[in-house]
Design a protein around this motif. Structure first.
Motif, PDB file in Angstrom:
ATOM      1  N   MET A 110       4.894  -1.316  -2.018  1.00 18.99           N
ATOM      2  CA  MET A 110       3.668  -1.315  -2.817  1.00 18.99           C
ATOM      3  C   MET A 110       3.968  -1.931  -4.175  1.00 18.99           C
ATOM      4  O   MET A 110       5.009  -1.687  -4.765  1.00 18.99           O
ATOM      5  CB  MET A 110       3.121   0.099  -3.015  1.00 18.99           C
ATOM      6  N   GLY A 162       0.827  -1.198   0.000  1.00 16.93           N
ATOM      7  CA  GLY A 162       0.000   0.000   0.000  1.00 16.93           C
ATOM      8  C   GLY A 162       0.857   1.242   0.000  1.00 16.93           C
ATOM      9  O   GLY A 162       2.087   1.177   0.061  1.00 16.93           O
ATOM     10  N   SER A 202      -4.499   0.770  -1.216  1.00 14.64           N
ATOM     11  CA  SER A 202      -4.326  -0.556  -0.623  1.00 14.64           C
ATOM     12  C   SER A 202      -4.661  -1.579  -1.711  1.00 14.64           C
ATOM     13  O   SER A 202      -5.179  -1.217  -2.768  1.00 14.64           O
ATOM     14  CB  SER A 202      -5.242  -0.714   0.590  1.00 14.64           C
TER      15      SER A 202
END
Length: 163
Positions: free
Chosen positions: A105, A70, A83
């Motif tokens: 991420m 995220g 997310s």
């Protein structure tokens, strides 16, 4: 004769691409590569706490889908936390920056394929001069660098060489 991919071919498995650990470094871990395609697609991993500085994609709209970890997306319109499962459409001309959270991420980007690059004579430079950054290409995805002061690739977010 080269075999052509079929609509039922699985191109990649995210669990295999991403693994379980946060990435130690950032960069592209997968890209769509068939030569006669109309789309470009990349899976990019950002290491925990890293950032892709604000940049503008002037040519194509980009669809960004978070597949792991995220972070945060910042545009001129504001900021939003991302997310897994977040899906964002970024129209061409949108200034955006991404920052990865504590787990890093991973995101998929999809956009219309750009025209192929053509080779043409560039401007001359003085003897002993340094090659222009604008003539360079990203080592990770091959995108030509257009901005002289670019620190990261506008397509895949990979850090560009400096100096």
């Amino acid at each position: 004769m080269q075999s052509r991919r079929t609509p039922t071919d699985v191109l990649a498995r995210m669990d295999s691409l991403l693994g379980e650990e946060p990435p130690a470094r950032s960069g592209a871990v997968w890209r769509l590569s068939e030569g006669d395609r109309q789309l470009d697609a990349n899976v990019i991993r950002l290491a925990p706490g890293t950032e892709v500085p604000a940049h503008v994609e002037p040519d194509v709209d980009v669809l960004l889908y978070v597949v792991g970890g995220g972070g945060r997306l910042r545009t001129d319109e504001g900021a939003v936390d991302l997310s897994p499962g977040s899906l964002v459409a970024l129209p061409r001309g949108t200034s955006r920056a991404l920052s990865a959270g504590a787990q890093g991420m991973a995101h998929l980007t999809v956009h219309r394929r750009r025209q192929g690059l053509s080779i043409r004579q560039g401007p001359s430079r003085p003897v002993g001069g340094v090659p222009s950054v604008a003539a360079a290409a990203c080592a990770a995805c091959g995108r030509r660098v257009r901005e002289a002061d670019a620190l990261y690739c506008a397509r895949c977010g990979t850090a560009l060489p400096t100096g």
